[in-house]
Design an enzyme around this catalytic site. Structure first.
Site, mmCIF file in Angstrom:
data_model
loop_
_atom_site.group_PDB
_atom_site.id
_atom_site.type_symbol
_atom_site.label_atom_id
_atom_site.label_comp_id
_atom_site.label_asym_id
_atom_site.label_seq_id
_atom_site.Cartn_x
_atom_site.Cartn_y
_atom_site.Cartn_z
ATOM 1 N N SER A 63 -8.259 -11.184 16.435
ATOM 2 C CA SER A 63 -9.504 -11.031 15.660
ATOM 3 C C SER A 63 -10.575 -11.891 16.314
ATOM 4 C CB SER A 63 -9.300 -11.513 14.224
ATOM 5 O OG SER A 63 -10.549 -11.580 13.553
ATOM 6 N N TYR A 97 -6.300 -17.837 8.154
ATOM 7 C CA TYR A 97 -6.353 -16.599 8.950
ATOM 8 C C TYR A 97 -6.780 -16.884 10.394
ATOM 9 C CZ TYR A 97 -7.696 -11.877 10.427
ATOM 10 O OH TYR A 97 -7.807 -10.690 11.116
HETATM 11 N N1 LIG Z 1 -10.219 -4.787 9.339
HETATM 12 C C1 LIG Z 1 -10.802 -5.781 9.970
HETATM 13 O O1 LIG Z 1 -11.972 -6.077 9.745
HETATM 14 C C2 LIG Z 1 -10.054 -6.561 11.020
HETATM 15 C C3 LIG Z 1 -10.808 -7.382 11.891
HETATM 16 C C4 LIG Z 1 -10.147 -8.120 12.871
HETATM 17 C C5 LIG Z 1 -8.775 -8.024 12.990
HETATM 18 N N2 LIG Z 1 -8.073 -7.220 12.136
HETATM 19 C C6 LIG Z 1 -6.612 -7.171 12.308
HETATM 20 O O2 LIG Z 1 -6.218 -5.820 12.458
HETATM 21 C C7 LIG Z 1 -4.906 -5.652 11.929
HETATM 22 C C8 LIG Z 1 -4.916 -4.512 10.917
HETATM 23 O O3 LIG Z 1 -5.857 -4.791 9.906
HETATM 24 P P1 LIG Z 1 -6.353 -3.661 8.884
HETATM 25 O O4 LIG Z 1 -7.706 -4.048 8.449
HETATM 26 O O5 LIG Z 1 -6.117 -2.327 9.451
HETATM 27 O O6 LIG Z 1 -5.345 -3.939 7.665
HETATM 28 P P2 LIG Z 1 -4.892 -3.011 6.433
HETATM 29 O O7 LIG Z 1 -5.862 -1.906 6.204
HETATM 30 O O8 LIG Z 1 -4.614 -3.959 5.322
HETATM 31 O O9 LIG Z 1 -3.515 -2.408 6.951
HETATM 32 C C9 LIG Z 1 -2.481 -3.312 7.257
HETATM 33 C C10 LIG Z 1 -1.283 -2.596 7.786
HETATM 34 O O10 LIG Z 1 -0.307 -3.586 8.142
HETATM 35 C C11 LIG Z 1 0.872 -3.337 7.420
HETATM 36 N N3 LIG Z 1 1.569 -4.587 7.128
HETATM 37 C C12 LIG Z 1 1.147 -5.648 6.415
HETATM 38 N N4 LIG Z 1 2.097 -6.591 6.390
HETATM 39 C C13 LIG Z 1 3.130 -6.099 7.106
HETATM 40 C C14 LIG Z 1 4.392 -6.585 7.440
HETATM 41 N N5 LIG Z 1 4.819 -7.796 7.037
HETATM 42 N N6 LIG Z 1 5.220 -5.812 8.181
HETATM 43 C C15 LIG Z 1 4.830 -4.591 8.607
HETATM 44 N N7 LIG Z 1 3.635 -4.077 8.323
HETATM 45 C C16 LIG Z 1 2.795 -4.821 7.573
HETATM 46 C C17 LIG Z 1 0.483 -2.564 6.191
HETATM 47 O O11 LIG Z 1 1.616 -1.821 5.759
HETATM 48 P P3 LIG Z 1 1.841 -1.441 4.207
HETATM 49 O O12 LIG Z 1 0.611 -0.776 3.745
HETATM 50 O O13 LIG Z 1 3.040 -0.555 4.268
HETATM 51 O O14 LIG Z 1 2.095 -2.723 3.483
HETATM 52 C C18 LIG Z 1 -0.639 -1.689 6.758
HETATM 53 O O15 LIG Z 1 -0.095 -0.575 7.425
HETATM 54 C C19 LIG Z 1 -4.502 -7.002 11.355
HETATM 55 O O16 LIG Z 1 -3.740 -7.710 12.302
HETATM 56 C C20 LIG Z 1 -5.828 -7.695 11.124
HETATM 57 O O17 LIG Z 1 -5.717 -9.094 11.132
HETATM 58 C C21 LIG Z 1 -8.685 -6.499 11.151
#
Ligand SMILES: NC(=O)c1ccc[n+]([C@@H]2O[C@H](COP(=O)([O-])OP(=O)(O)OC[C@H]3O[C@@H](n4cnc5c(N)ncnc54)[C@H](OP(=O)(O)O)[C@@H]3O)[C@@H](O)[C@H]2O)c1
Length: 249
Positions: free
Chosen positions: A142, A155
């Protein structure tokens, strides 16, 4: 021929959000994809259905990366279905924002267990299935690791660890022809982004103001960068932290 034809990719946390976007993009580029999920079986099956409808190959495999036993099962299922792993995308991640005084031991464990311990153990298990020709590990970090906004102590701590781990394994695994890079997104509109309370907040406003490209990201803005790093086009790229953030720093 598509750039990832014949490759097997595991994407952790691919039932929604950025991970779902990555799974679809890698499949569109020809890879057979393991769509991992923790709790959203339905979401993962929807992603698999979209991929197969478009002519791609994918399976959904449940398991929390925060649990060592689940990781073993995830890669055992992968081996059974596809025999190897060429591309591992450590995307599964959780995030929450709170001031120092509200940080609890439970929250530290919850966020570090998935974002750091899970990434380490999934890399260990995944790399053990890479063929002698090597492959590509892509960690989703991130911009928070550099931007270090207030309220993100836990985080940003996990994502700083992801940056460091990426550079360490690039050195350690380079001799095995395994490239290890990170893609560090800025704010991306996902289910997690919406439920974390960032959407519509002053924090979102300030991030947008600091984003030269002037908009929030979408999962496919990140997915195409991941597909590049997974492909042979990035054959000389390892140990890199690639920001996909519209210029936000
Ligand atoms: N969105 C942003 O603004 C942003 C910015 C920078 C970085 N990121 C990074 O991008 C990644 C994805 O973020 P997102 O926004 O797409 O999140 P999200 O919409 O909350 O989706 C998270 C995904 O990760 C899965 N997950 C959570 N805990 C898990 C675990 N212990 N084992 C296996 N799967 C797990 C969830 O599965 P279930 O639904 O089945 O629980 C879901 O498929 C993360 O690493 C986050 O830190 C996001």
């Amino acid at each position: 021929m598509a750039k990832l034809t014949g490759k097997v990719a595991v994407v952790t946390g691919a039932s929604k959000g950025i991970g779902a976007g990555i799974a679809k993009e890698l499949a569109a580029q020809g890879a057979s994809v393991v769509v991992n999920y923790a709790s959203s079986k339905e979401g993962a099956e929807k992603v698999v259905a979209e991929i197969t409808k478009a002519g791609g190959k994918a399976i959904a495999v449940g398991g929390s990366v925060a649990k060592a036993g689940d990781i073993e099962k995830l890669f055992a299922e992968t081996k059974k279905a596809y025999g190897k792993v060429d591309i591992l995308v450590n995307n599964a991640g959780v995030y929450a924002f709170a001031p120092l005084e509200a940080i609890t031991e439970e929250e530290i464990d919850r966020i570090f267990d998935t974002n750091v311990k899970g990434l380490l153990l999934a890399t260990k298990a995944g790399v053990a299935l890479f063929p002698p020709e090597g492959g590509s590990v892509i960690n989703i970090g991130s911009v928070a690791s550099e931007q270090t906004p207030p309220m993100s102590g836990v985080y940003s701590g996990t994502k700083g660890a992801v940056d460091a781990i990426t550079r360490v394994f690039a050195k350690e695994l380079g001799p095995k022809k395994i490239r290890v890079n990170a893609v560090n997104p800025g704010p991306v509109v996902t289910e997690g982004f919406k439920s974390s309370g960032v959407e519509g907040s002053d924090f979102e406003k300030s991030m947008l103001q600091g984003t030269p490209l002037g908009r929030l990201g979408q999962p496919d803005d990140v997915a195409t960068v991941v597909a590049f790093l997974a492909s042979d086009d990035a054959r000389w790229v390892t140990g890199s932290l690639l920001q996909a953030a519209g210029g936000l720093r």
